[in-house]
Enzyme design. Structure first.
Site, short mmCIF file in Angstrom:
data_model
loop_
_atom_site.label_atom_id
_atom_site.label_comp_id
_atom_site.label_asym_id
_atom_site.label_seq_id
_atom_site.Cartn_x
_atom_site.Cartn_y
_atom_site.Cartn_z
N LYS A 90 0.84 -1.20 0.00
CA LYS A 90 0.00 0.00 0.00
C LYS A 90 0.87 1.25 0.00
CE LYS A 90 -3.95 -1.71 2.70
NZ LYS A 90 -4.99 -1.46 1.70
N ARG A 132 -10.59 -11.27 1.72
CA ARG A 132 -11.46 -12.30 1.12
C ARG A 132 -10.79 -13.67 1.12
NH1 ARG A 132 -11.81 -8.73 -4.24
NH2 ARG A 132 -11.41 -7.14 -2.66
N1 BES Z 1 -8.09 -3.65 4.33
C1 BES Z 1 -8.28 -3.18 3.01
C2 BES Z 1 -9.55 -2.38 2.83
C3 BES Z 1 -9.63 -1.08 3.59
C4 BES Z 1 -9.26 0.10 2.99
C5 BES Z 1 -10.12 -1.05 4.88
C6 BES Z 1 -9.35 1.27 3.68
C7 BES Z 1 -10.21 0.13 5.55
C8 BES Z 1 -9.84 1.30 4.96
C9 BES Z 1 -8.33 -4.37 2.04
O1 BES Z 1 -7.60 -5.47 2.40
C10 BES Z 1 -7.81 -3.86 0.73
O2 BES Z 1 -6.67 -3.49 0.69
N2 BES Z 1 -8.65 -3.86 -0.29
C11 BES Z 1 -8.27 -3.39 -1.56
C12 BES Z 1 -8.85 -4.34 -2.58
C13 BES Z 1 -8.32 -4.14 -3.95
C14 BES Z 1 -6.85 -4.51 -4.03
C15 BES Z 1 -9.12 -4.99 -4.92
C16 BES Z 1 -8.87 -2.00 -1.75
O3 BES Z 1 -9.97 -1.75 -1.29
O4 BES Z 1 -8.19 -1.16 -2.34
ZN ZN Z 2 -5.57 -5.34 1.78
#
Ligand code: BES
Ligand code: ZN
Ligand code: ZN
Length: 507
Positions: A279, A353
């Site tokens: 990230k 997921r």
């Molecule tokens: N934990 C994150 C989602 C999240 C984002 C929670 C901001 C709380 C605040 C999750 O694991 C994630 O990174 N999801 C990605 C999915 C994408 C790679 C398809 C996202 O939402 O960007």
């Molecule tokens: Zn994630």
């Protein structure tokens, strides 16, 4: 905080401060406000007539009642609660929160709250105490300097003329629920270093022992044996081993093999760096709360164990830390889930997921017939619904309607998103059965479409709490930070399911 309740007059409460609800555009011509006005020598009417207080939600006016001899409390807080016609238990809960936070700031140690809500005393008592307890949570656990040590010692819920037994049992239930919501918030607030998967399982063991739940924790070797390649692929990059926590509440005297089993499954990523699909650095510290779904399940199970409903409830919390390393799963890798389905990992940041897939499959193996999973799953849900509504998606409309209705009772908002079969096309893989991301479009829905692959044969709903589990700004009734969203809804959902099962038994 010691909790008391009374169906007597607000005049008698032996407290330092009294908080009273005031409706929008209310004149103090009758009932409690008029009585209070005469005791205070016209102070209430003066505040209202001067329009200092219009009764809008969250407004407050604070008075010292100098020379007053009829009221034990010597300080008064008037709290606006909005339209009388829209006033309900959820608003009374916020009113109580606003009152307690405000009066704590003024160093009151004992408080009486008169929510002025007619209706089921049980419901009102619970809502007021929940709101009061939730309002005193602050996220500053590790601050050592300039820390306010103010604490409320006694809270009295005043509901004149109410059924005393109901009011008291409601207040007791509210205490259990409020404390359990704060338990969830405390876990969510912990830094990743202090809330590893192993720490999560230790906390789960503590509540199991204290409140009487059975617990089983699968280590990585057992997960391997179960074929949980999807869950295990997430912890590969971390030195912290994954844990799969199973909590079970079984009602006393329950038949061994009942047919129906409700299961809550919660994402427990104790830190989400994104893994190899790292990230960006901005706000990454917030990813300590990526275990809130799991903490929500644990908080709900903590409450359920004490409330002792007549139906069994299973809690499943897969925990892992998502970090990059030489051992980490890479984009392009293919993993095999417990069900035998193969998954192409496109993005290691879509890890929630992956752990839920095997946890849902395991809940089914343990006999779950209804599964509600909850997760801080997608950033996309914040774009769609902000921090106001939690997204609910699933395959059983009746279950979804139940969640929305239980949420209304609890004062928590849920908004359903669609799950048409067309969305599943987005997660088709060229090399495996499915892939773990579905492109930029409808990110929250394609995440649910992925989970659906593992929830066949049961009644299933998914809650995406990524937007609602953490609040960036404080409210009059609540600190900023972890909100504990959905714990209250899950507890009410169980109560509703219990009432339904009793109803059908009697037919
Ligand atoms: N934990 C994150 C989602 C999240 C984002 C929670 C901001 C709380 C605040 C999750 O694991 C994630 O990174 N999801 C990605 C999915 C994408 C790679 C398809 C996202 O939402 O960007
Ligand atoms: Zn994630
Ligand atoms: Zn995540």
């Amino acid at each position: 905080m010691q909790i008391e309740s009374t169906n007597g007059s607000y005049r008698e409460s032996d407290v330092q401060a009294l908080a009273v609800a005031v409706f929008k555009d209310e004149k103090c011509e009758e009932g409690l406000l008029q009585d209070l006005d005469s005791i205070t020598g016209g102070a209430i009417k003066s505040v209202i007539d001067s329009e200092e207080l219009k009764g809008k939600e969250g407004e407050t006016v604070y008075l010292h009642l100098i020379g007053n001899t009829q009221l034990k409390a010597q300080r008064l807080l008037l709290v606006g609660v909005g339209e009388r016609s829209e006033y309900n238990a959820a608003r009374a809960s916020q009113m109580a929160g606003t009152a307690v936070r405000e009066l704590r700031g003024k160093n009151a140690r004992s408080i009486a709250i008169a929510p002025r809500l007619e209706g089921n005393a049980d419901e009102v008592g619970s809502a007021v105490v929940e709101g009061a307890l939730m309002s005193v949570f602050d996220p500053d656990k590790y601050r050592t300097v300039d820390k306010e040590k103010r604490e409320i010692e006694k809270l009295v819920v005043v509901l004149a003329g109410a059924d005393e037994t109901k009011l008291q049992s409601g207040a007791e239930r509210g205490k259990i629920i409020g404390e359990s919501v704060n338990f969830t918030r405390d876990l969510a607030n912990e830094p990743g270093a202090y809330m590893t998967p192993t720490d999560m399982s230790e906390r789960a063991r503590e509540i199991a022992t204290e409140f009487g739940l059975t617990i089983d924790v699968l280590d990585e070797a057992r997960m391997e044996k179960e074929g949980m390649g999807s869950l295990l692929s997430v912890s590969h990059g971390s030195d912290e081993p994954a844990q799969l926590i199973i909590l079970k509440y079984t009602p006393a005297g329950a038949a061994e093999d009942g047919n129906e089993l409700l299961a809550f499954v919660g994402k427990g990523i104790t830190f989400d760096s994104g893994g190899i699909s790292l990230k960006p650095g901005d706000n990454m510290e917030l990813m300590k709360y990526d275990m809130t779904g799991g903490a929500t399940v644990m908080g709900a199970m903590r409450a359920i164990a004490q409330l002792k409903p007549s139906i069994p409830v299973l809690g499943v919390v897969p925990c892992a830390e998502n970090l990059p390393s030489g051992k980490a799963t890479k984009p392009g890798d293919v993993v095999r889930a417990m069900t035998g389905k193969t998954i192409e990992i496109i993005n290691t940041d879509a890890e929630g997921r992956l752990i839920l897939a095997d946890a849902i499959a395991y809940a089914k193996k343990l006999g779950a017939t209804t599964i509600v999973d909850m997760a801080t799953l997608t950033g996309a849900v914040s774009i769609a619904l902000g921090d106001v509504n939690t997204a609910v998606i699933g395959t059983d409309q009746e279950l979804i309607d139940e969640i929305i209705a239980a949420g209304k009772e609890a004062g928590e908002k849920f908004w359903q998103l669609p799950l048409d079969p067309e969305y599943s096309k987005q997660i088709k893989s060229d090399i495996a059965d499915i892939k773990n991301v579905g492109g930029r479009k409808a990110g929250t829905i394609t995440a649910a479409a992925f989970l659906k692959e593992f929830a066949d044969g049961v009644s299933w709903a998914h809650l995406d709490i990524a937007g609602t589990a953490w609040c960036e700004e404080a409210k009059p009734y609540r600190a900023k930070g972890p909100t504990g969203v959905a714990v209250r809804t899950l507890v009410r959902m169980v109560a509703r399911a219990e009432a339904k099962s009793q109803g059908s038994d009697g037919e």
